[in-house]
Write a protein that holds these residues in place. Structure first.
Motif, short mmCIF file in Angstrom:
data_model
loop_
_atom_site.label_atom_id
_atom_site.label_comp_id
_atom_site.label_asym_id
_atom_site.label_seq_id
_atom_site.Cartn_x
_atom_site.Cartn_y
_atom_site.Cartn_z
N TYR A 43 39.11 -21.52 -13.26
CA TYR A 43 39.79 -22.80 -13.11
C TYR A 43 39.25 -23.64 -11.95
O TYR A 43 39.72 -24.74 -11.70
CB TYR A 43 41.30 -22.59 -12.92
CG TYR A 43 41.65 -21.58 -11.83
CD1 TYR A 43 41.56 -21.91 -10.50
CD2 TYR A 43 42.05 -20.29 -12.16
CE1 TYR A 43 41.87 -21.00 -9.51
CE2 TYR A 43 42.37 -19.36 -11.18
CZ TYR A 43 42.27 -19.72 -9.86
OH TYR A 43 42.56 -18.80 -8.88
N CYS A 44 38.26 -23.09 -11.23
CA CYS A 44 37.77 -23.77 -10.02
C CYS A 44 36.25 -23.89 -10.02
O CYS A 44 35.70 -24.95 -9.75
CB CYS A 44 38.26 -22.99 -8.80
SG CYS A 44 37.76 -23.64 -7.21
N GLY A 83 38.71 -23.18 1.93
CA GLY A 83 37.30 -23.29 1.57
C GLY A 83 37.22 -23.76 0.12
O GLY A 83 38.17 -24.37 -0.38
N GLY A 84 36.21 -23.39 -0.58
CA GLY A 84 35.46 -22.17 -0.64
C GLY A 84 36.28 -20.98 -0.15
O GLY A 84 37.49 -21.03 -0.09
N VAL A 175 47.66 -19.15 -10.05
CA VAL A 175 47.50 -20.25 -11.00
C VAL A 175 47.80 -19.67 -12.38
O VAL A 175 47.22 -18.66 -12.77
CB VAL A 175 46.06 -20.82 -10.96
CG1 VAL A 175 45.90 -21.94 -11.99
CG2 VAL A 175 45.72 -21.33 -9.57
N TYR A 204 48.25 -25.19 -13.56
CA TYR A 204 46.81 -25.44 -13.71
C TYR A 204 46.56 -26.95 -13.58
O TYR A 204 47.15 -27.74 -14.31
CB TYR A 204 46.40 -24.93 -15.09
CG TYR A 204 44.93 -24.90 -15.42
CD1 TYR A 204 43.93 -25.05 -14.46
CD2 TYR A 204 44.53 -24.69 -16.75
CE1 TYR A 204 42.59 -24.99 -14.81
CE2 TYR A 204 43.20 -24.62 -17.11
CZ TYR A 204 42.23 -24.79 -16.14
OH TYR A 204 40.92 -24.73 -16.50
N VAL A 207 41.83 -30.89 -11.56
CA VAL A 207 41.08 -31.40 -10.39
C VAL A 207 39.57 -31.30 -10.63
O VAL A 207 39.13 -30.64 -11.58
CB VAL A 207 41.43 -30.56 -9.14
CG1 VAL A 207 42.78 -30.95 -8.60
CG2 VAL A 207 41.38 -29.07 -9.45
N HIS A 350 36.48 -26.70 -4.74
CA HIS A 350 36.07 -25.67 -3.78
C HIS A 350 35.43 -26.31 -2.54
O HIS A 350 35.27 -25.64 -1.52
CB HIS A 350 35.13 -24.64 -4.42
CG HIS A 350 33.75 -25.15 -4.73
ND1 HIS A 350 33.40 -25.65 -5.96
CD2 HIS A 350 32.64 -25.26 -3.96
CE1 HIS A 350 32.13 -26.02 -5.94
NE2 HIS A 350 31.65 -25.80 -4.74
N1 SAM Z 1 39.09 -19.43 -1.91
C1 SAM Z 1 40.41 -19.48 -1.41
C2 SAM Z 1 41.41 -19.06 -2.45
O1 SAM Z 1 41.08 -19.04 -3.63
O2 SAM Z 1 42.53 -18.78 -2.06
C3 SAM Z 1 40.78 -20.83 -0.83
C4 SAM Z 1 40.27 -22.06 -1.54
S1 SAM Z 1 40.94 -22.35 -3.14
C5 SAM Z 1 40.12 -23.82 -3.63
C6 SAM Z 1 42.57 -22.89 -2.71
C7 SAM Z 1 43.59 -22.84 -3.82
O3 SAM Z 1 43.24 -23.74 -4.84
C8 SAM Z 1 43.74 -21.48 -4.48
O4 SAM Z 1 45.06 -21.02 -4.34
C9 SAM Z 1 43.41 -21.75 -5.91
O5 SAM Z 1 44.16 -20.96 -6.77
C10 SAM Z 1 43.73 -23.22 -6.05
N2 SAM Z 1 43.05 -23.84 -7.19
C11 SAM Z 1 41.73 -23.96 -7.41
N3 SAM Z 1 41.50 -24.60 -8.59
C12 SAM Z 1 42.71 -24.90 -9.12
C13 SAM Z 1 43.14 -25.56 -10.31
N4 SAM Z 1 42.29 -26.02 -11.20
N5 SAM Z 1 44.46 -25.70 -10.52
C14 SAM Z 1 45.36 -25.23 -9.62
N6 SAM Z 1 45.02 -24.61 -8.47
C15 SAM Z 1 43.70 -24.44 -8.22
#
Ligand code: SAM
Ligand code: SF4
Ligand code: SF4
Length: 354
Positions: A43-44, A83-84, A175, A204, A207, A350
């Motif tokens: 999802y990221c 982060g990342g 998520v 979800y 983004v 990210h």
């Molecule tokens: N890498 C770390 C982590 O995963 O916890 C920190 C950065 S990550 C980008 C931060 C948060 O963004 C995480 O909890 C992740 O689940 C959430 N996230 C990333 N993509 C997402 C999406 N498409 N929809 C909802 N939450 C998202």
């Protein structure tokens, strides 16, 4: 003659209260320390190839610390490292101790995927980190691998144990995606309870970076609550004054959990958060298409007051309500196409830090 105070971070009583055009204060800063990650969550980061920020652009810890001083001068009192994967940034406890020493910060937290946490939890706590959130979307090893492209569930679970030992309590973020992990809504809650953690379900979101997103994969807050109520009995809302994105709920046995419904019921009206990328670009909204370059004034040696004035004037003009605007779209697709993400990695979740 009165003594002239030395230049430095503003004292608590000197901090400005800055509000945007919708009256939302500037309180929460999410500070990304790296755009690199050791997972490839569907999802990221679902693509095969990524364009990374140039290393020489990444802010040094002293630069991040200075930037945080400029933000606290405008009212920020909560910082979350992200982060990342923040634990890929070498010597992270050094940054934590620089930030933990700032009296203006009421809350200093970190969001991590947990893989490296068992090695670092104790040092982070000792350096002054207040709280940890670990992302955990599944308890099934095969599914974890399919979801992240790494066979790393055991490492994450040890990270969670280490965080619990070091910090006492923690938060878990999951998520929820239809057809991927929506059958684990209740088991994740059971696990969180056993780990002394509060679970937050995240809808979800479409983004930048979520290139496989579609509305039919979103499990809404209503559905999540229905599933929990069917399995665990009545769910009561927790009534509290807060600008936090999660609505909190409680079961009869006292188990509390949160739901971040950014997709079906966004909370833009009370959004006091903004994001700084590891190379010093400032974004006023997860869905903002452009950011403000704070690295240049930092590296040009501009005075803290000047950077603070820039932050203040930009925030005062803010009108962003990205998720609410997305809600009005009829034909909703991923926010940014892959070609645009390649051309501008700042559009990636990210890079922005979630
Ligand atoms: N890498 C770390 C982590 O995963 O916890 C920190 C950065 S990550 C980008 C931060 C948060 O963004 C995480 O909890 C992740 O689940 C959430 N996230 C990333 N993509 C997402 C999406 N498409 N929809 C909802 N939450 C998202
Ligand atoms: Fe997953 Fe976080 Fe890495 Fe994104 S930044 S791929 S959410 S671990
Ligand atoms: Fe805040 Fe933008 Fe998220 Fe709305 S979409 S809650 S304004 S960051």
């Amino acid at each position: 003659m009165r003594a002239v105070p030395p230049p430095g971070p503003p004292r608590l009583d000197e901090r400005r209260r800055v509000a945007d055009r919708l009256g939302r204060p500037l309180r929460n800063l999410r500070l990304s320390v790296t755009d690199r990650c050791n997972l490839r969550c569907q999802y990221c980061m679902p693509e095969e190839e990524y364009v990374w920020l140039p290393r020489e652009d990444l802010l040094h810890f002293e630069e991040m610390s200075r930037l945080v001083d400029a933000f606290t001068g405008c009212g920020v009192d909560k910082v979350r490292l992200t982060g990342g994967e923040p634990l890929l940034r070498r010597d992270l406890p050094t940054l934590v101790s620089l930030l933990a020493a700032k009296p203006a910060l009421r809350d200093l937290a970190m969001t991590t995927n947990g893989i490296l946490l068992s090695d670092h939890a104790k040092a982070l706590k000792q350096a002054g980190l207040h709280r940890v959130t670990v992302s955990l979307d599944t308890l099934q090893p095969d599914r974890f691998k399919a979801l992240t492209r790494q066979n790393a569930l055991d490492a994450v679970l040890s990270g969670i144990r280490a965080a619990r030992d070091a910090f006492g309590r923690l938060k878990l973020d999951a998520v929820v995606i239809r057809g991927v992990n929506d059958d684990e809504i209740v088991s994740l809650l059971d696990f969180a309870r056993s780990a002394n953690a509060e679970l937050r379900y995240i809808e979800y979101m479409d983004v930048g970076g979520a290139t496989h997103w579609s509305m039919d994969k979103v499990v809404s807050r209503t559905e999540i609550l229905d599933q929990i109520a069917r399995a665990c009995g009545p769910v009561e809302p927790v009534v509290e004054e807060s600008s936090a994105p999660a609505d909190r709920f409680r079961l009869r046995d006292g188990t509390a959990f949160g739901i971040i419904s950014s997709t079906t019921d966004p909370f833009c009206r009370s959004c006091d958060r903004s994001r700084v990328t590891a190379d010093g670009m400032w974004y006023l909204c997860l869905y903002a298409s452009a950011g403000i370059d704070l690295r240049r004034p930092l590296r040009d040696g501009r005075a803290l007051a000047e950077i603070g004035a820039l932050i203040e004037s930009v925030w005062q003009a803010r009108t962003d309500r990205g998720a609410e605007t997305r809600l009005t779209l009829r034909d909703r697709r991923p926010f940014v196409p892959v070609s645009a993400l390649r051309a501008n990695p700042h559009l990636e979740m990210h890079t922005r830090g979630g």
